[in-house]
Design a protein around this motif. Sequence first.
Motif, PDB file in Angstrom:
ATOM      1  N   HIS A 168       5.846  -5.903  -7.513  1.00 53.97           N
ATOM      2  CA  HIS A 168       4.960  -5.724  -6.372  1.00 53.97           C
ATOM      3  C   HIS A 168       3.567  -5.307  -6.852  1.00 53.97           C
ATOM      4  N   ASP A 169       2.559  -5.776  -6.153  1.00 52.66           N
ATOM      5  CA  ASP A 169       1.179  -5.388  -6.408  1.00 52.66           C
ATOM      6  C   ASP A 169       0.870  -4.195  -5.523  1.00 52.66           C
ATOM      7  N   VAL A 170       0.731  -3.026  -6.132  1.00 52.71           N
ATOM      8  CA  VAL A 170       0.648  -1.783  -5.360  1.00 52.71           C
ATOM      9  C   VAL A 170      -0.749  -1.185  -5.439  1.00 52.71           C
ATOM     10  N   ARG A 171      -1.283  -0.851  -4.300  1.00 56.25           N
ATOM     11  CA  ARG A 171      -2.547  -0.112  -4.200  1.00 56.25           C
ATOM     12  C   ARG A 171      -2.216   1.262  -3.638  1.00 56.25           C
ATOM     13  N   VAL A 172      -2.518   2.309  -4.384  1.00 62.44           N
ATOM     14  CA  VAL A 172      -2.248   3.671  -3.928  1.00 62.44           C
ATOM     15  C   VAL A 172      -3.457   4.187  -3.164  1.00 62.44           C
TER      16      VAL A 172
ATOM     17  N   SER B  88      -0.513   2.253 -11.284  1.00 63.95           N
ATOM     18  CA  SER B  88      -0.517   1.065 -10.426  1.00 63.95           C
ATOM     19  C   SER B  88      -1.295  -0.100 -11.010  1.00 63.95           C
ATOM     20  N   GLY B  89      -2.251   0.209 -11.896  1.00 65.58           N
ATOM     21  CA  GLY B  89      -3.114  -0.849 -12.411  1.00 65.58           C
ATOM     22  C   GLY B  89      -4.195  -1.252 -11.432  1.00 65.58           C
ATOM     23  N   ASN B  90      -4.330  -0.496 -10.340  1.00 65.46           N
ATOM     24  CA  ASN B  90      -5.348  -0.757  -9.327  1.00 65.46           C
ATOM     25  C   ASN B  90      -6.128   0.526  -9.068  1.00 65.46           C
ATOM     26  N   PRO B  91      -7.364   0.404  -8.600  1.00 63.69           N
ATOM     27  CA  PRO B  91      -8.123   1.615  -8.277  1.00 63.69           C
ATOM     28  C   PRO B  91      -7.456   2.395  -7.149  1.00 63.69           C
ATOM     29  N   ALA B  92      -7.573   3.696  -7.211  1.00 58.10           N
ATOM     30  CA  ALA B  92      -7.038   4.561  -6.154  1.00 58.10           C
ATOM     31  C   ALA B  92      -8.203   5.358  -5.583  1.00 58.10           C
TER      32      ALA B  92
ATOM     33  N   VAL C 207       0.857  -1.176   0.000  1.00 61.24           N
ATOM     34  CA  VAL C 207       0.000   0.000   0.000  1.00 61.24           C
ATOM     35  C   VAL C 207       0.898   1.231   0.000  1.00 61.24           C
ATOM     36  N   LEU C 208       0.734   2.069  -0.999  1.00 62.62           N
ATOM     37  CA  LEU C 208       1.474   3.327  -1.075  1.00 62.62           C
ATOM     38  C   LEU C 208       0.536   4.449  -0.670  1.00 62.62           C
TER      39      LEU C 208
ATOM     40  N   GLN D  22      -5.440  -4.950   6.150  1.00 65.37           N
ATOM     41  CA  GLN D  22      -5.316  -6.349   6.560  1.00 65.37           C
ATOM     42  C   GLN D  22      -4.560  -7.190   5.536  1.00 65.37           C
ATOM     43  N   GLY D  23      -4.722  -6.861   4.267  1.00 60.48           N
ATOM     44  CA  GLY D  23      -4.123  -7.685   3.227  1.00 60.48           C
ATOM     45  C   GLY D  23      -2.740  -7.254   2.781  1.00 60.48           C
ATOM     46  N   ALA D  24      -2.201  -6.192   3.389  1.00 60.49           N
ATOM     47  CA  ALA D  24      -0.923  -5.642   2.916  1.00 60.49           C
ATOM     48  C   ALA D  24       0.273  -6.362   3.526  1.00 60.49           C
TER      49      ALA D  24
END
Length: 404
Positions: A31-35, A54-58, A7-8, A76-78
């Motif tokens: 790394h799978d990054v969630r901003v 990131s390729g993930n929702p922010a 998590v960034l 919890q998942g980081a």
Amino acid sequence: MGKPKVVLGVSGGIAAYKACELLRRLTESGHDVRVVPTASSLNFVGEATWAALSGNPASTEVWETVHEVPHVRIGQGADLVVVAPATADMLAKAAHGLADDLLTNTLLTARCPVVFAPAMHTEMWEHPATQENVATLRRRGAVVIEPAVGRLTGKDTGKGRLPDPEEIFEVCRQVLRRGVAAPDLAGRHVVISAGGTREPLDPVRFLGNRSSGKQGYALARTAVARGARVTLIAANTALADPAGVDVVRVGTAVQLREAVLKAASDADVVVMAAAVADFRPAEYAGGKIKKKDGEDPAPVALVRNPDVLAEISADRAREGQVVVGFAAETDDVLDNGRAKLRRKGCDLLVVNEVGETRTFGSEENEAIILSSDGSEIPVPYGPKEALAEAVWDQVTRRYMPRRA
């Protein structure tokens, strides 16, 4: 095994744009990054940019996609949470357990390592309130990187600049590798010397050595990841300043001695990884020494330099101070190392074989860690950061039990 989940967190400071480079390094290294940006940070970098990179929702709000319970699930998942930049406001909220947006909720629910990379004006960083908040976070096990010194917004210059994103990434990589292990150097001040001294002969020539400083820098980076406050005495290196490290630049052995003695006055550990010249020219030529046709050059008389390792070992600046030396040998490595350990009087001596194509300038190293109690710990050939970790393991296990 899936990608490490990072998590960034991005809080609302002008340095938010630098987090884009940190994000790129994290994603490109697997790394799978969630901003998770704060609302104020979107004034600097928009939500669409974070999602695209990131390729993930922010998102910033706990009320978005409520059925997924993001204010709990993200933390919890980081495997790692890193906040860069971390403003004074964000450090205060984190220290006092406030949770008024998605990022602060994530920090409260995370059970993984947390890294803060502060960025703010010098006055804000030095304010007692900020320093108390930082101390609180460190006491709880978070890694709070010291800000860099340099240009701030406007014409201001000082301590408070966000460290280079590449160096923040290195800290994150080290922390991830250690996993949930507690930062066992938290609250400790570590002084490390690195590089090679140069002894001037004339304005253009010097006596020097092949040391690149890479081993000392690896020691500094790994110490930061383990929670230490680090002072790095750098002699003639061409390496980027490690994130969270106070760097003091020196040239000669005499300058290095002065810097080490000053920094060691309140240090818990002193590691002499620099290649310090044993000798220096007895005389310095004010002008370039000229060659003369038909004449051999005059012999260069040498005098001994101070033995910094022996000096700080014999006269510890504080009770319980741990001193670690490095010995670069070309032959009879172990015998010479054992004799040097006795002669220098340090607690640990890291002995390795060196040469034109061995160790100096390389990314790898191998060594034997000799202890004053007679034990010998071999460290196999591998990255210099692996040797650095082995050194800190010995320091913490033998001499520095975790504070209550």
